[in-house]
Scaffold this motif. Sequence first.
Motif, mmCIF file in Angstrom:
data_model
loop_
_atom_site.group_PDB
_atom_site.id
_atom_site.type_symbol
_atom_site.label_atom_id
_atom_site.label_comp_id
_atom_site.label_asym_id
_atom_site.label_seq_id
_atom_site.Cartn_x
_atom_site.Cartn_y
_atom_site.Cartn_z
ATOM 1 N N PRO A 238 0.809 -1.231 0.000
ATOM 2 C CA PRO A 238 0.000 0.000 0.000
ATOM 3 C C PRO A 238 0.835 1.269 0.000
ATOM 4 C CG PRO A 238 -0.870 -1.587 1.568
ATOM 5 C CD PRO A 238 0.424 -2.142 1.086
ATOM 6 N N TRP A 258 4.652 -7.674 2.382
ATOM 7 C CA TRP A 258 3.305 -7.540 1.830
ATOM 8 C C TRP A 258 3.133 -8.494 0.649
ATOM 9 C CZ3 TRP A 258 -1.324 -5.143 2.716
ATOM 10 C CH2 TRP A 258 -2.224 -5.111 1.650
ATOM 11 N N ARG A 283 -5.486 0.488 -5.687
ATOM 12 C CA ARG A 283 -5.627 1.193 -4.414
ATOM 13 C C ARG A 283 -7.004 0.955 -3.808
ATOM 14 N NH1 ARG A 283 -3.487 6.919 -6.772
ATOM 15 N NH2 ARG A 283 -1.246 6.456 -6.871
ATOM 16 N N VAL A 286 -7.393 -2.622 -2.331
ATOM 17 C CA VAL A 286 -6.655 -2.786 -1.076
ATOM 18 C C VAL A 286 -7.358 -2.044 0.061
ATOM 19 C CG1 VAL A 286 -4.485 -2.271 0.103
ATOM 20 C CG2 VAL A 286 -4.445 -3.166 -2.231
ATOM 21 N N ARG A 287 -7.835 -0.822 -0.206
ATOM 22 C CA ARG A 287 -8.537 -0.054 0.827
ATOM 23 C C ARG A 287 -9.809 -0.767 1.263
ATOM 24 N NH1 ARG A 287 -8.054 5.798 -2.250
ATOM 25 N NH2 ARG A 287 -5.853 6.232 -1.732
ATOM 26 N N HIS A 290 -9.261 -3.734 3.631
ATOM 27 C CA HIS A 290 -8.900 -3.429 5.013
ATOM 28 C C HIS A 290 -10.047 -2.820 5.818
ATOM 29 C CE1 HIS A 290 -4.733 -4.171 3.744
ATOM 30 N NE2 HIS A 290 -4.506 -4.367 5.019
ATOM 31 N N ARG A 332 -1.755 -3.173 6.933
ATOM 32 C CA ARG A 332 -1.647 -2.001 6.063
ATOM 33 C C ARG A 332 -0.485 -1.101 6.469
ATOM 34 N NH1 ARG A 332 -4.741 0.492 2.325
ATOM 35 N NH2 ARG A 332 -4.567 2.756 2.126
ATOM 36 N N ASN A 333 -0.266 -0.957 7.772
ATOM 37 C CA ASN A 333 0.833 -0.133 8.280
ATOM 38 C C ASN A 333 2.130 -0.936 8.205
ATOM 39 O OD1 ASN A 333 2.656 1.442 9.691
ATOM 40 N ND2 ASN A 333 1.220 1.958 11.331
ATOM 41 N N ARG A 337 3.662 -4.552 10.154
ATOM 42 C CA ARG A 337 3.759 -5.748 9.321
ATOM 43 C C ARG A 337 4.822 -6.691 9.871
ATOM 44 N NH1 ARG A 337 4.206 -3.516 3.768
ATOM 45 N NH2 ARG A 337 2.244 -2.547 4.415
#
Length: 370
Positions: A238, A258, A283, A286-287, A290, A332-333, A337
């Motif tokens: 991301p 990732w 994008r 992926v958004r 989450h 995501r962060n 991870r």
Amino acid sequence: RKYAALLIGMRKRTRSVEVWTPSMEKKIRIDRERTRLVFGLRKASLEMKFRGRRRAVSIRTVCRGFDAYERVEYLGQGSYGKVYHVRDMLSKGEFAVKVFNKDHHSESVPQDALREIDVLKSVQHPNIIRLREVIADFTSKQVGIVMEKVDCDLLTVIESAGKPFTQSEVKTMMFQLLNGAAVLHRSGWIHCDIKPSNILWSRKEKLLKICDFGFAEPIVGGRGQCVEQHGTRWYRAPELLEQDEGHRFSGGPPIDMWAVGCVFAEILQREALFPGENTMEQRGIVRAFHKGFEERVRMLFGFTGRNTGCNTSNVTRIDEAGVHLLMGLLARNPKERCSAAKAWNHRWFEDRRRTVSQKSGELKISIRIL
């Protein structure tokens, strides 16, 4: 040429390769360690000044030419070149050779070739493809790397599977993939393009190997430099998707992790997890994934998951420990991870680590928490 040969101290009747000076520089400097590492030079410390803009120096080397191998068949194409199945004319051993595309903007060895050779020379491990030698065609100025030949890539294994993999099979693949990634990161490199087609699988030995290091970047200060266009879109982290287009991003091992998580999910459901048609769509996918992240992962891959509209009969179900690992890889962060070493030491692989420790010497694995 005679002066260069005397200065470098190479034997007579060896092949030569031309190294050109950059157009804006007046001197050429051949780094001793880097040149010896790549081409096997005995002595390679040379610095000369030139008046002209494009003057060449002949460097004597000991690497063999393409005529040392018989080409058997075309296997495919990687990031920067074509791959062939070849046979050594002397030993009759069978290998794979990657021939790098010629750099039409420069007469020197392509940077992607140097990068991949650097990685393969510095990282030697059962879960990393093994380099045999570097070969060169000094007429066409092409460089090739000869590697061990492996049956097929992981993408072929996934696509040819007639039924879902068992949890044990998935665990075996992921255990080795994380092992290779951990060794790569510990050696100071990030792959930047981990995906099923860049992972090889030996059916006979049940051994997984990471390959194709054309996009690899060195880790400096815990971080590396990656460009958003590098790597395949479906496996981009991301943080790469969100950056300004074309700008270099100071990332690090989380970028690879990732991609490892995406490969994990793809093995489970036998199709890509985030198949975006373009960067904007990628994008958005992926958004959306989450939103309700933990519940979504459990429903898709956990034993207690409910049918969410997908064909769950084609999905490999994993226990709670496996779900926890997958969520750690797809965080995501990037700071949250999971690293490769921590993932390898995850409780989901407890039985695999026990098996490896019992087989003393079969797999020499030395992993420390990064």
